[in-house]
Design a protein around this motif. Structure first.
Motif, PDB file in Angstrom:
ATOM      1  N   UNK A  59      -1.529  33.798 -27.118  1.00  0.00           N
ATOM      2  CA  UNK A  59      -2.281  32.541 -27.069  1.00  0.00           C
ATOM      3  C   UNK A  59      -3.464  32.572 -28.037  1.00  0.00           C
ATOM      4  N   UNK A  60      -4.125  33.728 -28.113  1.00  0.00           N
ATOM      5  CA  UNK A  60      -5.273  33.878 -29.007  1.00  0.00           C
ATOM      6  C   UNK A  60      -4.853  33.706 -30.465  1.00  0.00           C
ATOM      7  N   UNK A  61      -3.773  34.377 -30.869  1.00  0.00           N
ATOM      8  CA  UNK A  61      -3.317  34.281 -32.255  1.00  0.00           C
ATOM      9  C   UNK A  61      -2.784  32.885 -32.569  1.00  0.00           C
ATOM     10  N   UNK A  62      -2.099  32.279 -31.605  1.00  0.00           N
ATOM     11  CA  UNK A  62      -1.624  30.905 -31.808  1.00  0.00           C
ATOM     12  C   UNK A  62      -2.793  29.952 -32.028  1.00  0.00           C
ATOM     13  N   UNK A  63      -3.858  30.111 -31.219  1.00  0.00           N
ATOM     14  CA  UNK A  63      -5.018  29.217 -31.379  1.00  0.00           C
ATOM     15  C   UNK A  63      -5.728  29.471 -32.715  1.00  0.00           C
ATOM     16  N   UNK A  64      -5.775  30.733 -33.160  1.00  0.00           N
ATOM     17  CA  UNK A  64      -6.363  31.018 -34.471  1.00  0.00           C
ATOM     18  C   UNK A  64      -5.569  30.332 -35.575  1.00  0.00           C
ATOM     19  N   UNK A  74       1.847  26.623 -33.780  1.00  0.00           N
ATOM     20  CA  UNK A  74       2.117  28.034 -34.041  1.00  0.00           C
ATOM     21  C   UNK A  74       2.789  28.647 -32.827  1.00  0.00           C
ATOM     22  N   UNK A  75       3.650  29.618 -33.100  1.00  0.00           N
ATOM     23  CA  UNK A  75       4.372  30.322 -32.041  1.00  0.00           C
ATOM     24  C   UNK A  75       4.289  31.808 -32.337  1.00  0.00           C
ATOM     25  N   UNK A  76       3.955  32.578 -31.317  1.00  0.00           N
ATOM     26  CA  UNK A  76       3.735  34.006 -31.506  1.00  0.00           C
ATOM     27  C   UNK A  76       4.590  34.803 -30.539  1.00  0.00           C
ATOM     28  N   UNK A  77       5.157  35.889 -31.032  1.00  0.00           N
ATOM     29  CA  UNK A  77       5.884  36.845 -30.199  1.00  0.00           C
ATOM     30  C   UNK A  77       5.346  38.218 -30.547  1.00  0.00           C
ATOM     31  N   UNK A  78       5.071  39.012 -29.517  1.00  0.00           N
ATOM     32  CA  UNK A  78       4.515  40.343 -29.719  1.00  0.00           C
ATOM     33  C   UNK A  78       5.531  41.380 -29.262  1.00  0.00           C
ATOM     34  N   UNK A  85       4.148  35.647 -36.101  1.00  0.00           N
ATOM     35  CA  UNK A  85       3.636  34.306 -35.857  1.00  0.00           C
ATOM     36  C   UNK A  85       4.349  33.330 -36.798  1.00  0.00           C
ATOM     37  N   UNK A  86       5.009  32.359 -36.193  1.00  0.00           N
ATOM     38  CA  UNK A  86       5.642  31.289 -36.961  1.00  0.00           C
ATOM     39  C   UNK A  86       4.755  30.067 -36.924  1.00  0.00           C
ATOM     40  N   UNK A  87       4.478  29.498 -38.093  1.00  0.00           N
ATOM     41  CA  UNK A  87       3.628  28.316 -38.142  1.00  0.00           C
ATOM     42  C   UNK A  87       4.463  27.112 -38.548  1.00  0.00           C
ATOM     43  N   UNK A  88       4.142  25.977 -37.944  1.00  0.00           N
ATOM     44  CA  UNK A  88       4.773  24.709 -38.298  1.00  0.00           C
ATOM     45  C   UNK A  88       3.823  23.961 -39.221  1.00  0.00           C
ATOM     46  N   UNK A 120       3.122  36.695 -40.664  1.00  0.00           N
ATOM     47  CA  UNK A 120       3.065  35.236 -40.634  1.00  0.00           C
ATOM     48  C   UNK A 120       4.244  34.680 -41.418  1.00  0.00           C
ATOM     49  N   UNK A 121       4.960  33.722 -40.821  1.00  0.00           N
ATOM     50  CA  UNK A 121       6.052  33.052 -41.512  1.00  0.00           C
ATOM     51  C   UNK A 121       5.926  31.547 -41.328  1.00  0.00           C
ATOM     52  N   UNK A 122       6.320  30.824 -42.377  1.00  0.00           N
ATOM     53  CA  UNK A 122       6.322  29.363 -42.303  1.00  0.00           C
ATOM     54  C   UNK A 122       7.758  28.852 -42.368  1.00  0.00           C
ATOM     55  N   UNK A 123       8.728  29.745 -42.255  1.00  0.00           N
ATOM     56  CA  UNK A 123      10.128  29.343 -42.275  1.00  0.00           C
ATOM     57  C   UNK A 123      10.430  28.546 -41.010  1.00  0.00           C
ATOM     58  N   UNK A 124      11.007  27.360 -41.170  1.00  0.00           N
ATOM     59  CA  UNK A 124      11.254  26.461 -40.040  1.00  0.00           C
ATOM     60  C   UNK A 124      12.195  27.096 -39.029  1.00  0.00           C
ATOM     61  N   UNK A 125      13.265  27.703 -39.514  1.00  0.00           N
ATOM     62  CA  UNK A 125      14.264  28.300 -38.630  1.00  0.00           C
ATOM     63  C   UNK A 125      13.668  29.477 -37.858  1.00  0.00           C
ATOM     64  N   UNK A 126      12.922  30.343 -38.544  1.00  0.00           N
ATOM     65  CA  UNK A 126      12.319  31.485 -37.853  1.00  0.00           C
ATOM     66  C   UNK A 126      11.264  31.038 -36.852  1.00  0.00           C
ATOM     67  N   UNK A 127      10.495  30.020 -37.191  1.00  0.00           N
ATOM     68  CA  UNK A 127       9.485  29.515 -36.254  1.00  0.00           C
ATOM     69  C   UNK A 127      10.156  28.979 -34.988  1.00  0.00           C
TER      70      UNK A 127
END
Length: 182
Positions: A59-64, A74-78, A85-88, A120-127
Protein backbone atom coordinates in the motif's frame (compact mmCIF):
# COMPACT_ATOMS: atom_id res chain seq x y z
CA UNK A 1 80.33 -6.31 -37.50
CA UNK A 2 77.88 -8.91 -36.41
CA UNK A 3 79.57 -9.38 -33.08
CA UNK A 4 79.34 -5.63 -32.51
CA UNK A 5 75.52 -5.69 -32.95
CA UNK A 6 75.19 -8.78 -30.76
CA UNK A 7 77.26 -7.11 -28.06
CA UNK A 8 75.20 -3.91 -28.36
CA UNK A 9 71.92 -5.85 -28.11
CA UNK A 10 73.19 -7.77 -25.06
CA UNK A 11 74.23 -4.56 -23.31
CA UNK A 12 70.85 -2.96 -24.05
CA UNK A 13 68.90 -5.93 -22.68
CA UNK A 14 71.11 -6.14 -19.60
CA UNK A 15 70.70 -2.42 -18.85
CA UNK A 16 66.91 -2.67 -19.20
CA UNK A 17 66.83 -5.60 -16.78
CA UNK A 18 68.96 -3.77 -14.26
CA UNK A 19 66.84 -0.61 -14.53
CA UNK A 20 63.62 -2.58 -14.13
CA UNK A 21 64.77 -4.38 -11.01
CA UNK A 22 66.00 -1.25 -9.33
CA UNK A 23 62.64 0.41 -8.59
CA UNK A 24 62.35 1.77 -5.10
CA UNK A 25 59.14 2.49 -3.22
CA UNK A 26 58.42 6.20 -3.36
CA UNK A 27 56.76 8.18 -0.61
CA UNK A 28 54.48 10.09 -2.98
CA UNK A 29 52.36 7.03 -3.83
CA UNK A 30 48.91 6.93 -2.27
CA UNK A 31 48.57 4.81 0.87
CA UNK A 32 46.59 1.62 0.81
CA UNK A 33 43.23 1.91 2.58
CA UNK A 34 43.94 -1.38 4.32
CA UNK A 35 46.99 0.09 6.03
CA UNK A 36 45.43 3.43 6.93
CA UNK A 37 42.91 3.39 9.78
CA UNK A 38 41.92 7.03 9.16
CA UNK A 39 40.21 6.34 5.81
CA UNK A 40 36.63 5.12 6.17
CA UNK A 41 34.01 4.79 3.45
CA UNK A 42 30.56 6.10 4.17
CA UNK A 43 27.44 4.32 2.90
CA UNK A 44 25.74 6.67 0.45
CA UNK A 45 22.89 4.50 -0.83
CA UNK A 46 19.94 4.02 1.49
CA UNK A 47 19.65 0.60 3.03
CA UNK A 48 16.54 -1.44 2.35
CA UNK A 49 14.32 -1.91 5.38
CA UNK A 50 13.26 -5.42 6.20
CA UNK A 51 9.69 -6.04 5.09
CA UNK A 52 7.71 -7.35 8.05
CA UNK A 53 4.18 -6.57 6.82
CA UNK A 54 4.06 -7.03 3.02
CA UNK A 55 0.51 -5.67 2.64
CA UNK A 56 1.40 -2.42 4.42
CA UNK A 57 4.51 -2.00 2.25
CA UNK A 58 2.47 -2.75 -0.91
CA UNK A 59 0.00 0.00 0.00
CA UNK A 60 2.86 2.36 0.84
CA UNK A 61 4.64 1.81 -2.49
CA UNK A 62 1.37 2.04 -4.42
CA UNK A 63 0.59 5.39 -2.77
CA UNK A 64 4.12 6.65 -3.54
CA UNK A 65 3.70 5.68 -7.21
CA UNK A 66 0.23 7.24 -7.42
CA UNK A 67 1.71 10.51 -6.13
CA UNK A 68 3.82 10.89 -9.28
CA UNK A 69 2.16 13.07 -11.95
CA UNK A 70 1.00 10.93 -14.87
CA UNK A 71 0.38 7.77 -12.84
CA UNK A 72 -3.31 6.86 -12.82
CA UNK A 73 -3.03 3.76 -10.66
CA UNK A 74 -0.40 1.39 -9.28
CA UNK A 75 -0.32 -2.26 -8.29
CA UNK A 76 2.37 -3.83 -6.15
CA UNK A 77 3.30 -7.42 -5.38
CA UNK A 78 6.05 -8.31 -2.92
CA UNK A 79 8.07 -11.52 -2.99
CA UNK A 80 10.64 -11.64 -0.22
CA UNK A 81 12.41 -8.28 -0.22
CA UNK A 82 11.68 -7.54 -3.89
CA UNK A 83 8.69 -5.46 -4.90
CA UNK A 84 7.30 -5.38 -8.43
CA UNK A 85 5.18 -2.32 -9.12
CA UNK A 86 3.03 -1.95 -12.21
CA UNK A 87 1.89 1.56 -13.01
CA UNK A 88 -1.08 2.55 -15.15
CA UNK A 89 -0.49 5.57 -17.36
CA UNK A 90 -2.51 7.22 -20.09
CA UNK A 91 -2.47 5.01 -23.19
CA UNK A 92 -2.15 8.06 -25.45
CA UNK A 93 1.25 9.04 -24.06
CA UNK A 94 4.29 8.48 -26.23
CA UNK A 95 7.01 6.05 -25.22
CA UNK A 96 9.50 8.68 -24.06
CA UNK A 97 6.95 10.31 -21.72
CA UNK A 98 6.09 6.90 -20.25
CA UNK A 99 9.81 6.29 -19.69
CA UNK A 100 10.08 9.62 -17.88
CA UNK A 101 7.15 8.75 -15.62
CA UNK A 102 8.64 5.33 -14.90
CA UNK A 103 11.97 6.97 -14.05
CA UNK A 104 10.22 9.41 -11.70
CA UNK A 105 8.53 6.54 -9.87
CA UNK A 106 11.85 4.68 -9.58
CA UNK A 107 13.50 7.85 -8.28
CA UNK A 108 10.81 8.24 -5.61
CA UNK A 109 11.33 4.60 -4.63
CA UNK A 110 15.10 5.08 -4.44
CA UNK A 111 14.61 7.67 -1.71
CA UNK A 112 12.25 5.37 0.21
CA UNK A 113 13.74 2.65 2.44
CA UNK A 114 11.17 0.09 1.27
CA UNK A 115 11.45 0.97 -2.41
CA UNK A 116 15.18 0.42 -2.83
CA UNK A 117 14.68 -3.10 -4.23
CA UNK A 118 11.58 -2.33 -6.31
CA UNK A 119 11.09 -3.03 -10.00
CA UNK A 120 8.85 -0.61 -11.88
CA UNK A 121 6.99 -1.51 -15.07
CA UNK A 122 4.53 0.44 -17.19
CA UNK A 123 3.63 -2.54 -19.39
CA UNK A 124 -0.18 -2.77 -19.51
CA UNK A 125 -0.28 -6.56 -19.55
CA UNK A 126 2.18 -6.94 -16.66
CA UNK A 127 0.36 -4.31 -14.60
CA UNK A 128 -2.91 -6.23 -15.09
CA UNK A 129 -1.22 -9.50 -14.11
CA UNK A 130 0.22 -7.87 -10.99
CA UNK A 131 -3.28 -6.68 -10.11
CA UNK A 132 -4.58 -10.25 -10.45
CA UNK A 133 -1.71 -11.73 -8.41
CA UNK A 134 -2.39 -9.18 -5.66
CA UNK A 135 -6.08 -10.07 -5.69
CA UNK A 136 -5.24 -13.78 -5.42
CA UNK A 137 -2.92 -13.09 -2.48
CA UNK A 138 -5.67 -11.16 -0.69
CA UNK A 139 -8.08 -14.07 -1.34
CA UNK A 140 -5.65 -16.44 0.38
CA UNK A 141 -4.33 -18.14 -2.79
CA UNK A 142 -0.80 -16.70 -3.13
CA UNK A 143 0.90 -19.77 -4.61
CA UNK A 144 -1.91 -20.83 -6.96
CA UNK A 145 -2.50 -17.28 -8.19
CA UNK A 146 1.18 -16.69 -8.80
CA UNK A 147 1.59 -20.03 -10.59
CA UNK A 148 -1.43 -19.34 -12.83
CA UNK A 149 -0.19 -15.90 -13.80
CA UNK A 150 3.35 -17.15 -14.44
CA UNK A 151 1.99 -19.88 -16.71
CA UNK A 152 -0.03 -17.25 -18.60
CA UNK A 153 3.05 -15.04 -18.97
CA UNK A 154 5.20 -17.92 -20.17
CA UNK A 155 2.44 -19.00 -22.56
CA UNK A 156 2.60 -15.57 -24.16
CA UNK A 157 6.38 -15.60 -24.41
CA UNK A 158 6.85 -19.10 -25.85
CA UNK A 159 6.26 -18.99 -29.60
CA UNK A 160 4.06 -21.48 -31.42
CA UNK A 161 5.95 -22.95 -34.36
CA UNK A 162 3.95 -24.40 -37.29
CA UNK A 163 6.12 -27.51 -37.41
CA UNK A 164 5.30 -28.22 -33.75
CA UNK A 165 1.58 -28.53 -34.44
CA UNK A 166 0.12 -32.01 -34.69
CA UNK A 167 -2.83 -32.41 -37.09
CA UNK A 168 -6.03 -33.81 -35.62
CA UNK A 169 -7.03 -37.27 -36.95
CA UNK A 170 -10.55 -36.13 -37.89
CA UNK A 171 -9.27 -33.12 -39.84
CA UNK A 172 -9.86 -33.90 -43.57
CA UNK A 173 -7.19 -31.44 -44.70
CA UNK A 174 -4.57 -33.19 -42.56
CA UNK A 175 -4.98 -36.58 -44.23
CA UNK A 176 -4.88 -35.32 -47.80
CA UNK A 177 -1.81 -33.64 -49.09
CA UNK A 178 -2.31 -30.86 -51.58
CA UNK A 179 -1.98 -31.98 -55.18
CA UNK A 180 -0.65 -29.97 -58.00
CA UNK A 181 -2.35 -30.14 -61.37
CA UNK A 182 -0.05 -30.26 -64.35
Amino acid sequence: MRSFFNCLASITILSLLIAGCGTVARNETSPSPQNNARIKAQQTAPRAKAITDPRQVELHLESLAKGIPGVKNAHCVIAGNIAVVGIDVDSKLDRSRIGTIKYSVAEAFRKDPYGVDAIVTADIDLAQRLREIGADIRRGRPVQGFAEEMSDIIGRIVPQMPRDTIPQPNDPSASKSPRMNK
